[in-house]
Design a protein around this motif. Structure first.
Motif, PDB file in Angstrom:
ATOM      1  N   SER A 273      40.759 111.134  29.691  1.00  0.00           N
ATOM      2  CA  SER A 273      39.859 110.738  31.069  1.00  0.00           C
ATOM      3  C   SER A 273      38.351 110.173  30.594  1.00  0.00           C
ATOM      4  O   SER A 273      37.868 110.354  29.965  1.00  0.00           O
ATOM      5  N   ALA A 274      37.605 109.667  32.490  1.00  0.00           N
ATOM      6  CA  ALA A 274      36.671 109.396  31.928  1.00  0.00           C
ATOM      7  C   ALA A 274      35.519 110.065  32.274  1.00  0.00           C
ATOM      8  O   ALA A 274      34.108 109.408  31.064  1.00  0.00           O
ATOM      9  N   THR A 347      34.582 112.794  37.518  1.00  0.00           N
ATOM     10  CA  THR A 347      35.199 111.237  36.999  1.00  0.00           C
ATOM     11  C   THR A 347      35.458 110.796  38.584  1.00  0.00           C
ATOM     12  O   THR A 347      35.962 109.673  38.208  1.00  0.00           O
ATOM     13  N   THR A 351      34.172 106.585  37.676  1.00  0.00           N
ATOM     14  CA  THR A 351      35.389 105.878  38.175  1.00  0.00           C
ATOM     15  C   THR A 351      34.282 104.847  39.508  1.00  0.00           C
ATOM     16  O   THR A 351      34.713 103.609  39.124  1.00  0.00           O
ATOM     17  N   SER A 362      36.596  94.312  39.533  1.00  0.00           N
ATOM     18  CA  SER A 362      37.479  95.566  39.625  1.00  0.00           C
ATOM     19  C   SER A 362      38.616  95.688  40.937  1.00  0.00           C
ATOM     20  O   SER A 362      39.531  96.180  40.890  1.00  0.00           O
ATOM     21  N   TRP A 377      39.899 100.879  35.207  1.00  0.00           N
ATOM     22  CA  TRP A 377      39.062 101.192  35.741  1.00  0.00           C
ATOM     23  C   TRP A 377      39.172 101.771  38.077  1.00  0.00           C
ATOM     24  O   TRP A 377      38.872 102.517  38.550  1.00  0.00           O
ATOM     25  N   GLU A 380      42.024 104.481  37.333  1.00  0.00           N
ATOM     26  CA  GLU A 380      41.610 105.833  37.543  1.00  0.00           C
ATOM     27  C   GLU A 380      40.544 106.234  38.520  1.00  0.00           C
ATOM     28  O   GLU A 380      40.682 107.097  38.680  1.00  0.00           O
ATOM     29  N   TYR A 381      40.182 105.127  39.162  1.00  0.00           N
ATOM     30  CA  TYR A 381      39.557 105.437  40.437  1.00  0.00           C
ATOM     31  C   TYR A 381      40.607 105.825  41.633  1.00  0.00           C
ATOM     32  O   TYR A 381      40.211 107.075  42.091  1.00  0.00           O
ATOM     33  N   SER A 384      42.006 109.186  40.881  1.00  0.00           N
ATOM     34  CA  SER A 384      40.955 110.056  40.239  1.00  0.00           C
ATOM     35  C   SER A 384      41.076 111.154  42.212  1.00  0.00           C
ATOM     36  O   SER A 384      40.798 112.408  42.145  1.00  0.00           O
TER      37      SER A 384
END
Length: 412
Positions: A273-274, A347, A351, A362, A377, A380-381, A384
C-alpha cells in the motif's frame, strides 16, 4: 524497518539469500490492469483473481509463504523467517496475495484453537491458495458491538444448522471456507457465541447466497452472505461451544496486527500500500506533476508536507521494531492497536496528499489512459476510508488503547 541493524541467525541469513535468489528468477511480472494493491480493499475480476492466486501458489511452492508454520501442517518449519520473506517481496514490489483472511487470521486462529486434525486439514491448502477464505463476523446490527451476533447455529445430530446473514464479507464471491461466529445460546451475550469453520461456495449454493455490495469506488469488493438452513459438521467447530468470543479475540488480534506489525504465524505478504512506499512514491509523484510552469516538487509547502509524512512513516516503522524485542512491551496488543490506528491514518493522509499533488488529474480513474500512475491514487484514497473502519474504527481503537493499555476509565 531498517533490517541492517537487526542481527539475523544463520538460518535467517540463509533464508534471506534464498528469497532474493528465488524472487530474481520468479517475479510474477505486472498484474492485470486495475488489480488492487491493498489486500481486501478492491474487487477482483476473474482475470485478476486467477493471476494473484497463481502468484500465491508459486510463492508457496518457493517456500515464501507459511515459512514459520510446522511442516506437518503444510508450512516451512522455519523460525522467525516469514517477516524476511515479506520484506523481500515488498522490497521488489510483488503483487499482493488474494485476501488476508486466511494468511493472517484464519491460519493463526486455527493454530491457536484448532485440533491437530483441523490444523493438518486446513492450514496447508490456505497457505498455498488452493482454498480461499472469507470472514463471517460483522452483521447489520453487530459491527462495533461484535457480541451482538444474531446469526444462529442450532445443534442438530452430529452437526449444526445455521440461519442468518453476514455483511462486509471480502472475497466472499471466491471463498470456499469462512471463519464464522454464530450465536448458539440466546440467554448469554458473550458466552452464547461459538466459532465455526464454515464450508461454502461450490456445492452449497442452496443454503449459502453471496450478494455483492457496491463500494464508493464503484466496485463490489464486499458482499452480504445469507445462510438458510446451512449445515456445518461438528468437527468444523473451533474450540468449545460457548468459547466463540475468546476465539474471535484471537482472530481480531491478528487482524489488527496486520496493519501494524508482523504477527506470529503470519502466512505471507499482505499489502503493497501507499504507506509502504510513502517516501519514494510521493517525492517521485511530485517531481512528475506539473504545477505553475514547474513541478509540484518546487512548492516548499508541499515538500514540507511530504517530509512530515515521511517522518511519521519512519516513526511507525521504528515503533514496529519493538515488537521483536522480547519482554519490552507491557501488553501484547499494544503495538498491534497502535499500528492499526497510526498505519491506516498515515495511508489515508498519504493518498489525500497525492491527490493534491496531481491536482485536477486526480479526477481521472482507471478507465482514463491519462490518469497518473494508472489511477491508483484516487482509488487508494477512496479505499483508505475502509481501512480506518475495518477491524475496529480508529475511534474504537483509541478507546481500547486508553482503557486496556493505559488503564483509563471507560468512556460514557
Amino acid at each position: 524497518m531498517n533490517d541492517k541493524v537487526r542481527v539475523e541467525t544463520p538460518e535467517q541469513m540463509e533464508f534471506r539469500a534464498h528469497c532474493i535468489e528465488w524472487l530474481s528468477k520468479n517475479h510474477p511480472g505486472p498484474a492485470p490492469a486495475g488489480t488492487p494493491r491493498q489486500a481486501g480493499m478492491g474487487h477482483l475480476n476473474q482475470e485478476q483473481f486467477d493471476f494473484l492466486r497463481g502468484w500465491q501458489m508459486s510463492a508457496y511452492d518457493g517456500g515464501l509463504v507459511g515459512c514459520d508454520f510446522p511442516k506437518e501442517c503444510g508450512g516451512g518449519g522455519r523460525t522467525n523467517c516469514q517477516q524476511i520473506a515479506n520484506e523481500e517481496m515488498q522490497r521488489i514490489g510483488t503483487p499482493i496475495f488474494p485476501g488476508l483472511t486466511a494468511l493472517l487470521m484464519a491460519a493463526a486462529t486455527i493454530m491457536t484453537h484448532g485440533t491437530e486434525e483441523q490444523k493438518k486439514r486446513f492450514i496447508g491448502p490456505m497457505l498455498s491458495g488452493e482454498e480461499i477464505w472469507c470472514q463471517g463476523f460483522s452483521e447489520p446490527n453487530a459491527g462495533s458491538d461484535l457480541a451482538n451476533q444474531q446469526t444462529f447455529a442450532e445443534r442438530k445430530g452430529d452437526g449444526w444448522v445455521v440461519n442468518g446473514s453476514k455483511i462486509w464479507t471480502s472475497m466472499g464471491e471466491y471463498a470456499s471456507l469462512m471463519i464464522l461466529i454464530c450465536r448458539t445460546d440466546r440467554s448469554h451475550k458473550h458466552k452464547g457465541l461459538t466459532y465455526f469453520i464454515c464450508p461454502m461456495g461450490a456445492g452449497h449454493e442452496k443454503s449459502v447466497e453471496v450478494r455483492p455490495l457496491v463500494k464508493i469506488t464503484g466496485e463490489t469488493g464486499f458482499n452480504e452472505v445469507f445462510f438458510t438452513n446451512h449445515e456445518i459438521p461438528d468437527e468444523y467447530r473451533l474450540d468449545e461451544v460457548g468459547k466463540g468470543w475468546a476465539v474471535a479475540m484471537t482472530t481480531l488480534q491478528h487482524e489488527r496486527g496486520a496493519a501494524g506489525l508482523v504477527m506470529p504465524f503470519s502466512g505471507g505478504q499482505v499489502s503493497k500500500s501507499a504507506i509502504d512506499t510513502a517516501a519514494t512514491s510521493l517525492i517521485d509523484l511530485a517531481k512528475r506533476s506539473p504545477r505553475n510552469g514547474k513541478t509540484a516538487a518546487a512548492d516548499p509547502v508541499l515538500r514540507d508536507r511530504i517530509m512530515q509524512l515521511v517522518i511519521r512513516q519512519a516513526g511507525q516503522s521504528q515503533n514496529g521494531r519493538r515488537g521483536g524485542v522480547k519482554g519490552l512491551l507491557d501488553h501484547p496488543m499494544r503495538l498491534a492497536m497502535q499500528g492499526k490506528v497510526v498505519g491506516t491514518e498515515i495511508t489515508q493522509d498519504v493518498t489525500a496528499l497525492a491527490l493534491e499533488i496531481v491536482g485536477a488529474y486526480s479526477t481521472m480513474f482507471f478507465a482514463d489512459k491519462n490518469a497518473p500512475d494508472g489511477g491508483q491514487w484516487p482509488h487508494e484514497y477512496l479505499n483508505s476510508f475502509g481501512n480506518t473502519i475495518a477491524a475496529g474504527t480508529s475511534e474504537i481503537q483509541r478507546n481500547q488503547l486508553g482503557e486496556r493499555i493505559l488503564g483509563m476509565p471507560k468512556t460514557k
